[in-house]
Motif scaffolding. Structure first.
Motif, short mmCIF file in Angstrom:
data_model
loop_
_atom_site.label_atom_id
_atom_site.label_comp_id
_atom_site.label_asym_id
_atom_site.label_seq_id
_atom_site.Cartn_x
_atom_site.Cartn_y
_atom_site.Cartn_z
N SER A 1 -1.85 -6.35 -3.92
CA SER A 1 -1.95 -5.09 -3.26
C SER A 1 -3.03 -4.75 -2.80
CB SER A 1 -1.62 -4.21 -4.67
OG SER A 1 -1.78 -2.85 -4.35
N SER B 1 -2.88 -1.48 1.96
CA SER B 1 -3.80 -0.05 2.14
C SER B 1 -3.04 1.06 1.57
CB SER B 1 -3.91 0.21 3.72
OG SER B 1 -4.57 -0.62 4.43
N TRP B 2 -3.54 1.62 0.62
CA TRP B 2 -3.13 2.76 0.06
C TRP B 2 -4.00 3.57 -0.80
CZ3 TRP B 2 -4.10 1.67 -5.65
CH2 TRP B 2 -4.47 0.26 -5.86
N GLN C 1 -5.18 -2.78 11.75
CA GLN C 1 -4.28 -3.16 10.71
C GLN C 1 -3.64 -2.09 9.85
OE1 GLN C 1 -5.67 -6.47 8.30
NE2 GLN C 1 -6.26 -7.81 10.01
N LYS C 2 -4.74 -1.31 9.63
CA LYS C 2 -4.33 -0.22 8.63
C LYS C 2 -2.94 0.59 8.52
CE LYS C 2 -7.08 2.67 5.97
NZ LYS C 2 -8.53 3.00 5.67
N LEU D 1 -0.40 -1.09 9.74
CA LEU D 1 0.46 -2.05 9.49
C LEU D 1 0.60 -2.21 7.91
CD1 LEU D 1 2.26 -3.69 11.38
CD2 LEU D 1 0.76 -5.62 10.78
N THR D 2 -0.23 -2.03 7.35
CA THR D 2 -0.44 -2.40 5.93
C THR D 2 -0.36 -1.27 5.27
OG1 THR D 2 -2.69 -2.52 5.78
CG2 THR D 2 -1.62 -4.42 6.11
N GLN D 3 -0.31 0.06 5.61
CA GLN D 3 -0.35 1.28 4.97
C GLN D 3 0.94 1.27 3.95
OE1 GLN D 3 -3.08 3.57 5.08
NE2 GLN D 3 -2.05 4.46 3.22
N SER D 4 0.75 1.48 2.69
CA SER D 4 1.89 1.80 2.07
C SER D 4 1.43 2.05 0.57
CB SER D 4 2.76 0.52 1.70
OG SER D 4 3.79 0.52 0.90
N ASN D 5 1.51 3.47 0.59
CA ASN D 5 1.13 4.00 -0.80
C ASN D 5 1.93 3.93 -2.14
OD1 ASN D 5 -1.28 5.26 -0.12
ND2 ASN D 5 -0.26 7.05 0.81
N SER E 1 4.18 1.08 -2.14
CA SER E 1 4.05 -0.58 -2.63
C SER E 1 3.00 -0.82 -3.30
CB SER E 1 4.31 -1.34 -1.51
OG SER E 1 5.70 -1.06 -1.05
N GLY E 2 1.63 -0.14 -2.63
CA GLY E 2 0.47 -0.42 -3.19
C GLY E 2 0.13 -0.29 -4.59
N TRP E 3 0.45 1.17 -5.18
CA TRP E 3 0.57 1.35 -6.40
C TRP E 3 1.29 0.50 -7.40
CZ3 TRP E 3 -3.08 3.58 -9.13
CH2 TRP E 3 -3.95 4.60 -8.76
N PHE F 1 2.60 -2.55 -7.14
CA PHE F 1 2.16 -3.86 -7.17
C PHE F 1 0.65 -4.01 -7.96
CE2 PHE F 1 4.27 -5.02 -3.19
CZ PHE F 1 5.22 -5.97 -3.66
#
Lengths: 292, 363, 418
Positions: A103, A108-109, B4-5, B7-11, B13-15, B17
């Motif tokens: 993660s 990015s979050w 990239q940001k 593309l990988t931005q996902s609040n 999913s991020g939290w 995981f």
């Protein structure tokens, strides 16, 4: 790295092995000393320990120390407890920490910077500092067991496992490793419609053999060497791990031979675990080899 | 990074995981540590019927207070400086100033940390006093340990990794042997080395004696202030270097063989290959290793506990040993917690500096 | 996990048994003897006898290794998880009583009238714990050494003076037959230091703390007598009589192999020594000016404040303090039985027994360590001060610092009053 050259490799090869062997001697001598001592009666062990006889199976050699160690303490129970606690924690830790590492390294979050800082900051907290507050908490935590809801985690395996599943170092190992993985691999998978879970399980984890091995060893060592915490939270002999068991051998008129036997016995499982991992680790490098 | 940001931005999913790991850490490390910080501001005891009370920063003041005084030499009736038999200048004893002397309330209970000669003819003596000299020594020893161990261990580990990364028959056996000390509990290792370092009949003295044909005089390695910390340093490096070798190795394995082939084609020397191919490929590994070694070195405890108990004459006192000695041995949880918080702040600032430096180089 | 199944099975079995023998209440007891087979066998025998002797209570024992015992009890107390009966080392008892771990012993003190003073855990005039044995320290020597060096054999009534003691060390040193004249046991860090060495300080006229008030160490630990003691103590090492750092193996075997002429050691080491050194004699502590002194008090039993059945716990302790069990412990592990009548039943402490002298030492010279909850800190500070002085630290500064640390701790704990 540069490997065998084309010319005069006979002598070179010899020098290489000589250097490797001399270094090996430095690393291995205390262990040889330990194992050889475990075969000798205490008196002889002490006399031998001052000379090169310490490294040789000479004199009155027997397995008596091992037999007596089993009489003194439930050695097998301690080793089994430690292996169960350690094994469970390692597996859960690899899973939980690689997820978090994934993660942080890939996604990015909002709040990530804060979470990463907090995780890194915990690396500096010595466990002994938080042991007392953690003890007070653990004695009041609820658990749903066979008899329904119970309060208190003392005298259990869980109290020796759950607090240690997540740790900053393991997460950080995964973060650093995942950051090195070429981003086009991830992007390609996403372009093909893979979910983030699939990216984690199908793309990243199969490439992570070396770091899994490293993290597993590190965790294994930390867990297998627990002393203070089990001492505080476990009063029943049935849950005691190996290092608490070591205390059984420190009596007046120390039985040095038995101590060496016990030390040898509790070291064997770790060596086996490492050798097993080393094979898996080499295999995984050989099979993937795509990084960089 | 910027492109990239998105593309990988996902609040979510991020939290999701991160949460299992981070949540456990909050519950079992961060929260208890906040309790520890609170303890350090009280007079919390390990054993006591009295409820703890808030003490502000007094635990920190007790640990960190220092003072200074200039001592005038003792003079005889004619005003000449009195010297002892060895010819050294004699000074009044410090305890005259530090114990119940109403003229020096700020020095009450302090002890000499270190001092030096000063003034005309070097007749005066300036003394730096500390309220907790033992803790000051622990700070100094810990920093000494870190400053020596971090580069030495990282360097030796890298050399071993390069050595073991050759394609030789049986190299796996050597790798396993180099790693062996790591798999043994540090408590066990320290226990073995205590016997090896023994001053009378220890293995080390005997081996050195044999190698030098009896010329070598036996040394009480752990019993002398001048050699005790060095002995612990040597043993610590011996024990841990194999682990960092393995981390370096995993870094080395990630460097693509094609880069080496290219370097060979261009005819670069071994050193050039290392400097321009290997080393740049190891940057993340190097950061990781330095951070890990630094953290572990600041935590120096088990070796001291088993081998020297902080002695002789405080020459092996360390921060964590003091924290535990105080918190558990002397049952003063508040004092022990204060030491841990100080350690936390020290290591945090060092790792921030480390990160700042490595970040700058990357851009 | 095999073990897990095993314990569950055992648990089911024991509940079944408990249900069938419905009347008995189970009392939990902790003991520090794990790893010592002889000691475990005796304590188990006592428990079995007790459980069979009546039907109200059964004792369930959990043994801990001694090195981990105190920490385990303190952690359990913090977590509110203490058993009914615990054993406690004599000098630690006031701390545990003060903190509310153990309750006044619900047995009339008169029951123990004939017990050695060191076996009774009395704090603030109240009996909290009682020991089945005491321990004592003596100066081990060989009769042949005394003869060769032309030394008078000291007795309880006429111990060596300081000058005689130092002359004996000088003679041993001058003979050149020994690595060191005196084995003090500096290899045994921890409680050995205050236990074995504070009596020297007391024999000089000092102490670890002012026993009249228990509120300061000033004057006791850094007064003239203490400074004199410190200089003497340092001289033992700078003079080459003893080792400031010693390895454990030398401590265990050094006297028996004639590495040392004299050894300062406890009665627990006497039986193995008797087996190897046939002319060993156990001499009383030297009188360093203020009478001969040795430490007293060993492990004792007490009842916790959290026990729901203090009567049952007390019944067990009374049962265990019978002479036959005191004698069993003495015969098993060489300890000094708490009563003269039990001593008469033992092989070593009965009249003419090999260790009879220790009973006399315990009776005549023994002084308990400071009876204060602050002892845990006093002991640690004292140990460090003695180790530092042995390694060459300035005596006055070191003792001053020790006093400051002890006094600061007393202040931090409101004088250890409740």
């Amino acid at each position: 790295m540069n490997t065998l050259s084309h010319d005069n490799h006979g002598l070179r090869l010899f020098v290489r092995y000589l250097v490797l062997t001399l270094i090996a001697a430095i690393f291995v001598f205390p262990l040889v000393f330990m194992v050889m001592s475990s075969l000798k009666p205490s008196q002889q062990l002490l006399i031998d320990s001052g000379s090169l006889r310490a490294f040789l199976p000479v004199g009155d050699i027997s397995l008596n120390n091992y037999t007596m160690a089993f009489d003194r303490a439930p050695v097998a129970l301690f080793v089994a407890n430690s292996l169960f606690i350690t094994g469970t924690t390692v597996i859960l830790s690899l899973f939980v920490c690689s997820l978090a590492g994934f993660s942080i390294a890939i996604l990015s979050w909002r709040g990530k910077a804060f979470v990463l800082s907090a995780i890194l900051a915990t690396l500096t907290v010595p466990f002994e500092t938080i042991a007392v507050p953690l003890l007070l908490m653990s004695s009041k935590l609820p658990w749903i067991g066979m008899d329904g809801l119970e309060v208190g985690w003392l005298n259990s395996y869980r109290v020796q496992i759950i607090p240690f599943i997540a740790d900053g170092l393991t997460i950080f190992l995964f973060v650093q490793y995942f950051r090195d993985i070429p981003s086009d691999l991830v992007e390609a998978a996403r372009a093909e419609g893979a979910s983030w879970s699939q990216v984690y399980s199908k793309v990243l984890m199969p490439l992570s053999g070396p770091i899994i091995a490293t993290a597993a060893i590190l965790k294994f060592l930390v867990m297998y060497n627990q002393y203070l915490w089990p001492l505080m939270v476990v009063q029943e002999e049935g849950y005691r791990p190996v290092l608490v068991g070591l205390q059984y051998f420190f009596q007046l008129n120390t039985a040095w031979g038995e101590i060496m036997a016990y030390l040898s016995m509790i070291t064997v499982p770790v060596l086996v675990f490492y050798l097993f991992l080393q094979r898996a680790f080499i295999a995984s490098i050989a099979s993937t080899g795509v990084k960089g | 990074m910027a492109q990239q940001k998105s593309l990988t931005q996902s609040n979510v999913s991020g939290w999701a995981f991160a949460l299992p790991g981070f949540g456990l850490m909050v519950a079992f490390i961060i929260l208890p540590f906040f309790f520890a910080i609170w303890f350090s501001l009280t007079n919390q005891r390990l054993i006591s019927p009295n409820p703890p009370s808030f003490m502000g920063l007094s635990n920190y003041v007790d640990l960190l207070s220092i003072g200074t005084i200039v001592l005038e030499p003792e003079r005889d009736a004619t005003g000449a400086v009195i010297r002892d038999n060895a010819g050294d200048i004699t000074y009044p004893r410090l305890r005259n100033f530090t114990r119940n002397n109403p003229d020096y309330p700020h020095l009450q209970g302090m002890r000499e940390w270190f001092g030096w000669q000063t003034g005309p003819n070097d007749e005066l003596r300036r003394v730096i006093l500390a309220k907790d000299v033992v803790f000051m020594r622990a700070l100094k020893n810990t920093f000494t340990f870190v400053i020596i161990v971090a580069p030495l261990q990282a360097g030796l580990a890298l050399m071993l990794a390069l050595l073991i990364n050759q394609k030789l028959r049986g190299i796996n056996v050597y790798r396993a042997i180099y790693f062996m000390p790591v798999v043994i509990s540090i408590v066990v290792v320290a226990f073995l080395w205590r016997l090896i370092y023994d001053g009378n009949n220890g293995l080390l003295n005997n081996i050195l004696g044999a190698l030098s044909f009896g010329w070598f005089e036996p040394v009480d390695w752990l019993g002398q202030p001048s050699t005790a910390l060095g002995s612990i340093i040597a043993m610590s490096i011996w024990q841990a270097v194999g682990f960092h070798m393995v981390i370096w190795l995993s870094g080395l394995q990630t460097i693509s063989p094609t880069l080496y082939e290219a370097a060979e084609l261009e005819g670069s020397s071994k050193w050039q290959t290392f400097r321009y191919v290997t080393w740049p490929g190891l940057r993340n590994t190097a950061v990781l290793i330095l951070i890990v070694i630094t953290m572990q070195a600041f935590g120096l405890f088990a070796q001291v506990d088993v081998m020297t108990n902080g002695g002789p004459l405080d020459s092996t006192q360390t921060i964590v040993f003091q924290a535990i000695e105080r918190g558990y041995g002397k049952q003063d949880i508040s004092g022990g917690s204060a030491i841990s918080v100080i350690l936390f702040l020290i290591v945090l600032s060092i790792s921030m500096i480390q990160r700042y430096l490595t970040r700058e180089r990357n851009t | 996990m095999k073990h897990f199944k095993l314990t569950t099975g055992a648990l089911l079995l024991s509940t079944a048994l408990a249900n069938s023998a419905f009347a008995a209440t189970e009392l939990a007891m902790w003991y520090h003897g794990a790893g010592n087979e002889v000691e475990s066998a005796i304590i188990n025998q006592i428990i079995t006898d007790f459980n069979n002797s009546q039907s109200d209570y059964t004792i369930a024992l959990e043994s801990f290794p001694q090195g981990a015992y105190n920490d385990a009890v303190q952690a359990a107390a913090l977590a509110g998880n203490l058993p009914d009966i615990i054993d406690v080392d004599g000098p630690v008892m006031p701390g545990w009583a003060w903190a509310g771990y153990i309750a006044p012993l619900p047995i009339d003190e008169a029951e123990f009238a004939d017990f050695l003073p060191g076996t009774k855990g009395i704090w603030n005039g109240t009996l909290y714990s009682i020991g089945l044995w005491d321990a004592a320290v003596a100066l081990y020597a060989r009769q042949s050494t005394l003869d060769e060096l032309g030394l008078r054999k000291p007795t309880l009534d006429a111990p060596w003076t300081k000058d005689e003691f130092m002359a004996a060390l000088d003679a041993a040193k001058a003979s050149g037959k020994y690595d060191y004249a005196l084995d003090l046991g500096t290899a045994w860090t921890g409680e050995w230091f205050p236990y074995a060495f504070s009596p020297f300080l007391q024999s000089f006229g000092g102490d670890m703390i002012d026993r009249a008030s228990y509120s300061t160490a000033e004057g006791a630990l850094n007064g003239d007598a203490a400074l004199e003691f410190g200089a003497w103590w340092q001289g033992l090492f700078t003079g080459g009589y003893a080792q400031a750092t010693q390895d454990g193996a030398d401590r265990d075997t050094g006297f028996n192999t004639s590495k040392y002429a004299f050894s300062w050691n406890g009665n627990w080491a006497a039986i193995p020594t008797l087996e190897q050194v046939n002319d060993v004699v156990f001499l009383p502590a030297p009188d360093l000016g203020n009478g001969s002194k040795i430490g007293a008090a060993s492990w004792q039993f007490g009842v916790t404040t959290t026990s729901k059945h203090p009567d049952g716990a007390a019944a067990f302790i009374k049962f265990a303090t019978q002479d036959k069990y005191l004698a069993a412990f003495s015969d098993g592990i060489g300890l000094i039985p708490s009563t003269a009548s039990a001593a008469a039943m033992t092989k070593n402490y009965s009249s003419g027994g090999a260790l009879e002298v220790f009973y006399g030492l315990s009776e005549a010279q023994a002084l308990v360590r400071p009876v204060t909850p602050g002892y845990a800190v006093v002991a640690k500070v004292f140990e460090k001060a003695l180790a530092d002085i042995a390694n060459g630290a300035d005596v006055a500064d070191t003792l001053d610092a020790a006093v400051d640390e002890i006094d600061a701790d007393i202040a931090k704990n409101n004088g250890y009053s409740k």
